[in-house]
Design a protein around this motif. Structure first.
Motif, PDB file in Angstrom:
ATOM      1  N   SER A   1       0.865  -1.179   0.000  1.00 50.53           N
ATOM      2  CA  SER A   1       0.000   0.000   0.000  1.00 50.53           C
ATOM      3  C   SER A   1       0.904   1.231   0.000  1.00 50.53           C
ATOM      4  CB  SER A   1      -0.905  -0.003   1.231  1.00 50.53           C
ATOM      5  OG  SER A   1      -0.119  -0.023   2.420  1.00 50.53           O
ATOM      6  N   SER A   2       0.348   2.414  -0.263  1.00 54.63           N
ATOM      7  CA  SER A   2       1.159   3.631  -0.382  1.00 54.63           C
ATOM      8  C   SER A   2       1.941   3.949   0.886  1.00 54.63           C
ATOM      9  CB  SER A   2       0.270   4.824  -0.752  1.00 54.63           C
ATOM     10  OG  SER A   2      -0.225   4.661  -2.055  1.00 54.63           O
TER      11      SER A   2
ATOM     12  N   LEU B   1      -3.837  -4.535  -5.084  1.00 58.10           N
ATOM     13  CA  LEU B   1      -4.063  -4.022  -3.733  1.00 58.10           C
ATOM     14  C   LEU B   1      -4.394  -2.541  -3.821  1.00 58.10           C
ATOM     15  CD1 LEU B   1      -3.795  -4.430  -0.583  1.00 58.10           C
ATOM     16  CD2 LEU B   1      -1.402  -3.752  -0.862  1.00 58.10           C
ATOM     17  N   SER B   2      -5.429  -2.101  -3.107  1.00 59.17           N
ATOM     18  CA  SER B   2      -5.732  -0.663  -3.086  1.00 59.17           C
ATOM     19  C   SER B   2      -4.587   0.058  -2.382  1.00 59.17           C
ATOM     20  CB  SER B   2      -7.067  -0.393  -2.396  1.00 59.17           C
ATOM     21  OG  SER B   2      -7.005  -0.776  -1.036  1.00 59.17           O
ATOM     22  N   LYS B   3      -4.280   1.282  -2.853  1.00 64.12           N
ATOM     23  CA  LYS B   3      -3.055   1.950  -2.405  1.00 64.12           C
ATOM     24  C   LYS B   3      -3.259   2.858  -1.189  1.00 64.12           C
ATOM     25  CE  LYS B   3      -0.122   0.726  -5.742  1.00 64.12           C
ATOM     26  NZ  LYS B   3       1.150   0.053  -5.491  1.00 64.12           N
TER      27      LYS B   3
ATOM     28  N   PRO C   1      -6.294   4.093   1.366  1.00 60.17           N
ATOM     29  CA  PRO C   1      -5.472   3.197   2.181  1.00 60.17           C
ATOM     30  C   PRO C   1      -5.435   1.765   1.607  1.00 60.17           C
ATOM     31  CG  PRO C   1      -7.665   3.398   3.114  1.00 60.17           C
ATOM     32  CD  PRO C   1      -7.645   4.281   1.897  1.00 60.17           C
ATOM     33  N   GLY C   2      -4.553   0.933   2.156  1.00 61.18           N
ATOM     34  CA  GLY C   2      -4.461  -0.471   1.697  1.00 61.18           C
ATOM     35  C   GLY C   2      -5.469  -1.351   2.391  1.00 61.18           C
ATOM     36  N   SER C   3      -6.749  -1.020   2.186  1.00 64.78           N
ATOM     37  CA  SER C   3      -7.815  -1.690   2.947  1.00 64.78           C
ATOM     38  C   SER C   3      -8.488  -2.828   2.185  1.00 64.78           C
ATOM     39  CB  SER C   3      -8.882  -0.659   3.336  1.00 64.78           C
ATOM     40  OG  SER C   3      -9.339   0.027   2.172  1.00 64.78           O
TER      41      SER C   3
ATOM     42  N   CYS D   1      -9.019  -6.435   3.356  1.00 68.47           N
ATOM     43  CA  CYS D   1      -7.701  -6.909   3.813  1.00 68.47           C
ATOM     44  C   CYS D   1      -7.696  -7.272   5.292  1.00 68.47           C
ATOM     45  CB  CYS D   1      -6.629  -5.850   3.545  1.00 68.47           C
ATOM     46  SG  CYS D   1      -6.259  -5.641   1.796  1.00 68.47           S
TER      47      CYS D   1
ATOM     48  N   SER E   1      -9.951   4.150  -1.746  1.00 66.94           N
ATOM     49  CA  SER E   1     -10.228   2.707  -1.840  1.00 66.94           C
ATOM     50  C   SER E   1     -11.704   2.365  -1.718  1.00 66.94           C
ATOM     51  CB  SER E   1      -9.428   1.939  -0.763  1.00 66.94           C
ATOM     52  OG  SER E   1      -8.062   2.264  -0.856  1.00 66.94           O
TER      53      SER E   1
END
Length: 517
Positions: A138-139, A178-180, A182-184, A205, A233
């Motif tokens: 994630s970012s 993967l969503s960046k 947030p990485g959820s 996630c 996200s």
């Protein structure tokens, strides 16, 4: 104004046969960029997502990591037979892929860029665009995961010594995103198999709620997909590509645009108003709107909100590329690749077109991080001639142009758009800079001289007149005579010339006849 006063400088990376150089970005003093680093030998370069680190691959299997605040080399890795390398979003890690002959040899290694130590190793048989990089972050680098057989494995981003902390079972999964920020959430693509349609599913996630998909979309005739998460996200755009077009309208197959939300409120097609392929799609920086270029040429472009309602029609034209300004205020609509390079610049806030121009043979294009400039580049090996860089203002007027014998890469150094001031104030300040700029008369830069010559030798092209077949021209002349109109307005120059010739011939014959009598 405080944000703009502390705003970081704009930097441009330029790579050619001799290596890469770093320029000071616009606005330029004396009409040309200053050089921060010059001609460091390399085979490829790549910034981290946040612009804090620069990875440089050199010809002798050496990978160097540079700190972008000082552009000093902070770490160097000697990795034999390295085939690919990728930086994590914040530049904390670099992962490498080496050609391997046996499964016992762990050929994907994750290195810490500060210490130079390997923190994670695994075996990967081959590398494709869908499976590289192997470990996705994630970012904020808080979430890390990788694709395995029939499952997605989640790693402990703070301690890579464990193989994985939990796994998500997705039978037949071939690609994931993967969503960046947030990485959820994670999106998983399962291809068609034994009559079962292909599908894209969205999972959370969080370990507790992973078992069931939050959203799912199935489709037949699907050979590949592009997965595009928005910032926040909450939404996923899926471009579904099929190699075969059942309607026989396109040699390149067909494509459809689907939209899924993490709350399950929307799972379906985006209502595009023209038949044909999806050329390009991009989310705005805020993640609340997306823009699509679609349809057979001349293509159509539309901006939609998060509920798939059309907000703005950008018209039709020879376009296949859309670039959304990082500040969300401006849009560039362009036709690159096999198209002539037309560009239209739009003010999304005011819902009006600012200007049009052309950047022929462009291979890459991107807005500057502050949203005030748009850079296009013609690069090798895609094109071996007319290599160069053009930088335009937000309204499409040309700001800078430089040609190269050979150019491989031209990139802005990434920066968070939030670090820059309000776009309207930035544009105003650039406008005032442009007015007070003084150009030295005696020692003009070569760049400004060449650009002046180019503009003088290439005046703006006039719009060609519509083609009219010969019978239509004569018909127009007859119509003019019938209605007493001036035939010179409708008849072409050639027709007038021929008419005068015939009249002279008649006069000549008449004169000969009278002299004979």
């Amino acid at each position: 104004m405080a944000a703009s006063e502390t705003a970081p400088p704009l930097d441009i990376l330029v790579r050619g046969p001799e290596g890469f150089s770093l320029w000071n970005g616009p606005p330029f003093s004396n009409g040309q960029p200053g050089i921060k680093l010059e001609n460091i030998s390399c085979t490829s370069t790549k910034f981290s997502e946040d612009g804090s680190r620069l990875m440089v691959m050199k010809s002798d299997s050496v990978i160097s990591i540079y700190d972008c605040s000082s552009y000093r080399e902070i770490r160097s890795f000697q990795i034999p037979n390295v085939a690919a390398a990728a930086l994590s979003p914040r530049g904390t890690y670099v992962q490498t892929f080496q050609k391997s002959s046996t499964p016992q040899e762990k050929n994907v290694i994750l290195w810490n860029t500060e210490t130079g130590d390997p923190v994670y190793q695994q075996f990967q048989k081959n590398m494709t665009k869908a499976t590289w990089p192997s470990i996705r972050f994630s970012s904020d680098e808080a979430v890390a995961c990788r694709l395995a057989t029939n499952e997605i494995q989640f790693l402990d981003a703070g301690d890579f010594s464990k193989p994985f902390i939990y796994r998500l079972r997705v039978p037949g999964v071939a690609a994931f995103e993967l969503s960046k920020a947030p990485g959820s959430h994670v999106a998983a693509f399962v291809p068609e198999s034994k009559g079962i349609p292909a599908s894209v599913q969205i999972f959370s996630c969080a370990k507790a709620v992973q078992s069931q998909p939050l959203a799912r979309r199935s489709f037949f005739r699907c050979s590949s997909v592009q997965l595009n998460w928005n910032k926040g996200s909450t939404g996923l755009l899926v471009v579904v590509q099929s190699d075969v077009d059942k309607t026989n309208q396109s040699y390149y197959g067909e494509s459809k645009l689907n939209y899924l939300t993490t709350d399950g409120t929307h799972e379906g097609l985006v209502p595009l108003r023209k038949e044909g392929p999806v050329h390009d799609v991009q989310w705005s920086y805020s993640g609340s709107e997306f823009a699509v270029v679609y349809g057979f040429m001349p293509s159509k472009a539309t901006v939609f909100d998060k509920k798939c309602n059309p907000l703005l029609e950008l018209g039709t034209g020879p376009y296949n590329t859309i670039r959304w300004n990082p500040k969300g205020k401006f849009l560039c609509l362009a036709g690159f690749g096999n198209l002539p390079g037309d560009m239209a610049f739009w003010d999304y806030g005011e819902k009006k077109q600012l200007g049009t121009t052309r950047a022929e043979l462009s291979v890459t294009s991107e807005w500057s991080p502050d949203g005030c400039y748009f850079m296009t580049a013609t690069t090798a090996p895609r094109l071996q001639v007319d290599n160069g860089i053009k930088i335009f203002h937000h309204n499409g007027s040309l700001f800078f142009k430089k040609m190269f014998d050979k150019l491989y890469q031209a990139d802005w150094k990434p920066e968070s758009p939030d670090r820059f001031g309000d776009i309207a104030e930035l544009v105003k300040s650039i406008g005032s800079l442009k007015v007070v700029e003084t150009k030295p008369q005696g020692d003009r830069s070569k760049i400004s001289q060449t650009s002046a010559k180019a503009s003088a030798s290439n005046p703006p092209a006039q719009k060609p007149a519509a083609y009219r077949p010969p019978h239509a021209k004569s018909a127009a002349a007859v119509q003019a005579q019938l209605f007493g109109e001036s035939s010179t307005e409708t008849v072409s120059k050639n027709a007038l010339k021929n008419k005068k010739k015939r009249e002279k011939q008649r006069e000549k014959k008449a004169a000969e006849a009278t002299s004979g009598t």
